[in-house]
Design a protein around this motif. Structure first.
Motif: not given
Ligand SMILES: Cc1cc2nc3c(=O)[nH]c(=O)nc-3n(C[C@H](O)[C@H](O)[C@H](O)COP(=O)(O)OP(=O)(O)OC[C@H]3O[C@@H](n4cnc5c(N)ncnc54)[C@H](O)[C@@H]3O)c2cc1C
Length: 595
Positions: A379-381, A407-416
């Protein structure tokens, strides 16, 4: 056969969709291509006559068909008819999904123009008479370029024209592309016309959208090449139910992102909003969803493409499956893609942002990121960068004239889940932290890539791992104590779905590396370009012992890239055989040619 009376008046006729209809517009000979073609030709003759024109005035003829294989079986009907009339208009065949009337499998588009006696005809006739005793001067015949320009009215521009200079300019304005001519077709049919005319006149054709990836092309001799820019083909449509987008090949990612997000959908776009969808996807495509959803190439469900014989075909899992396989990662060697169909994902937002430190913190941040990134969930890129900004007034205060680590990017999932993923990096006390819930549309600009024409030089290499030795080399070359002429030294996190074969995927169905190093330098002057190139080559050479030996061709902008290194050997061999089948004359020239 009736023909128009001789006249010196100019007369033109453009017809679209002449088919096998009777005088009240009913389709005759449903699903019978031979009979439909014969009746369409008869109807064409009637329309020409009504306009006071005849077969000799016919300049171009386009046959649109829903069943190209069946049409080719009865194509003699057309060639014999034209031979009987003693004419040879430029003829192309285009495969289309539908025609205006159900059951119609063939329709003709034609352009006729009365052949008037022009000054040059007079001149030519005089020359020809003279030629009975002397060889005619070469300049009395139309040159190859003139023939190309007149075969594709309005679409082709030769050197010396303003249009040529405007359209030969790629996004990377440090590059100087000087092709034989530039074509800017405004429809898929016109793309087919340009390819057919170029091939007929012995030119090669180089498809290009934005020119983000122009380095490989500009390095070649283009004096016999028509640069075919797709910039006028920009229509994007989204089917929210099927979760697909149809994207014309001149569209850029921002066009797709904007439309898709209105429906709560996302495409596998990359870090830059103005990179072209076509070049990016055909070359693989890694973006912020990549470790979960893989390469963008494998989200292509169909392409519409003009191949070397001037045919516009649809390639998908059922039609032209080898070609469909090849374009998904094999790049622009197989034809001019006029549109792509992409699968979209139901993603409305993500936990995304950036963390920023001064460059002095490069080593602990890189060590922490490298250890974390290698084991992060799919889920992390993310990406790690060392950025060196000039003191340019247009930059924001926190970047102007500074050297920073991001460091930048996106996590697919909820805030926690998102917060738990970035906690190890947050513990390093960044001076800026923008990670949080953002709409999917925001990801297109997360990386702050430059938009609009930008002079730069670049290069990349694929890394096996970020082990001690690789980290030490990277820091020695671009860390706080180094002073390379490099704006951005980036490490992109691969692995996850990117490392596994995509089910039913194309030529590039995974990336066999843990990280990709991508280096870019500003090249506003030739001196800056040379300094940037030297620095990038030095870093690539230093990293070479830590590399996989493979190349991700999308980001390979250094000189002398061997496209073979972009693929496993059996894949390369298969690409070569598909190329030989669809482009036996080697018409198409890609930035990274295969086959
Ligand atoms: C600022 C920047 C950011 C980038 N970010 C990413 C990223 O996040 N992820 C990633 O994977 N890559 C990225 N890239 C690399 C980018 O994907 C490649 O440069 C890609 O080739 C650009 O496609 P384009 O159509 O914009 O470029 P172009 O230079 O127009 O096209 C590149 C090549 O693609 C082929 N091609 C283009 N259009 C067609 C067509 N219609 N038919 C057939 N062939 C065609 C041709 O071979 C052409 O030479 C980035 C590049 C830059 C400069």
């Amino acid at each position: 056969m009736q023909t128009s009376p001789p006249s010196t008046d100019p007369a033109e006729l453009t017809l679209r969709g002449v088919g096998s209809l009777d005088e009240v517009g009913r389709l005759v000979h449903e699903d019978d291509p031979a009979a439909q073609l014969a009746l369409a030709l008869a109807n064409l003759a009637v329309r020409l006559t009504a306009a006071g024109l005849g077969w000799p005035d016919l300049r171009t003829l386009q046959v649109r068909t829903t069943h190209v294989a069946e049409l080719l079986g009865v194509y003699d009907t057309l060639t014999e008819h034209l031979a009987e009339m003693g004419v040879s208009p430029r003829t192309t065949v285009v495969e289309v999904p539908t025609l205006p009337v159900p059951g119609m499998t063939v329709a003709l588009d034609a352009h006729a123009e009365r052949r008037t006696e022009s000054v040059s005809d007079h001149h030519h006739r005089r020359t020809t008479m003279h030629a009975s005793t002397t060889t005619p001067a070469v300049h009395d015949r139309p040159t190859r370029l003139e023939a190309l320009v007149s075969a594709c009215p309005g679409a082709v521009h030769g050197p010396g024209s303003q249009e040529y200079d405007a359209h030969r300019m790629p996004w990377n304005v440090a590059l100087d592309q000087r092709p034989a001519a530039v074509a800017v077709p405004t429809s898929a049919e016109q793309v087919a016309d340009v390819v057919a005319a170029a091939v007929g006149l012995g030119y090669r054709v180089a498809p290009q959208g934005t020119g983000h990836g122009a380095a490989g092309l500009a390095a070649r001799d283009l004096s016999d090449v028509v640069l075919l820019r797709t910039t006028a083909l920009t229509t994007v449509t989204v089917d929210p139910v099927a979760r697909t987008a149809r994207v014309e090949s001149g569209a850029v990612w921002q066009d797709v992102v904007e439309l898709a997000t209105r429906h709560g959908l996302a495409a596998l776009h990359g870090s830059s909003p103005d990179v072209g969808v076509a070049g990016y996807c055909l070359g693989g495509g890694i973006g912020w969803y990549a470790r979960k959803h893989g390469l963008a190439a494998n989200s292509i469900s169909a392409v519409e493409i003009v191949t070397g014989d001037g045919l516009l075909v649809r390639a998908d899992a059922e039609h032209h499956p080898d070609l469909f396989w090849a374009v998904r990662g094999g790049g622009g060697s197989f034809g001019v893609v006029t549109a792509l169909e992409l699968r979209l994902l139901p993603i409305e937002d993500a936990y995304a942002g950036m963390l920023l430190w001064d460059v002095a913190h490069a080593e602990p941040v890189l060590r922490t990121w490298a250890a974390w990134a290698a084991d992060a969930p799919d889920e992390v890129t993310t990406a790690f960068r060392i950025l060196r900004f000039p003191p340019m007034p247009e930059l924001p205060d926190f970047l102007r004239g500074r050297q920073v680590v991001v460091v930048d990017g996106a996590v697919l999932g909820d805030d926690a889940f998102g917060a738990s993923q970035v906690s190890a990096l947050r513990a390093l006390d960044p001076e800026m932290d923008t990670f949080g819930r953002v709409p999917a549309a925001a990801l297109a600009r997360l990386h702050m890539d430059p938009e609009g024409p930008t002079p730069n030089v670049g290069g990349s290499t694929m890394l096996r791992a970020l082990d001690e030795a690789t980290i030490a080399t990277f820091l020695a070359e671009v860390g706080p104590d180094a002073s390379p002429a490099i704006l951005g030294a980036e490490l992109r996190q691969l692995g996850g779905a990117l490392g596994r074969p995509a089910p039913g995927g194309g030529a590039l169905d995974r990336l066999d590396a843990a990280f990709c190093a991508f280096l870019v330098a500003v090249a506003a002057t030739p001196e800056m370009a040379a300094a940037g190139r030297a620095s990038i080559d030095q870093v690539l050479a230093a990293l070479a012992p830590h590399g996989t030996g493979g190349t991700f061709l999308n980001l390979a902008e250094q000189d002398g890239v061997d496209p073979r290194t972009g693929f496993a050997e059996p894949t390369w061999q298969r690409l070569a055989s598909v190329r030989a089948a669809v482009d036996p004359a080697g018409t198409f020239l890609a930035n990274h040619p295969v086959g």
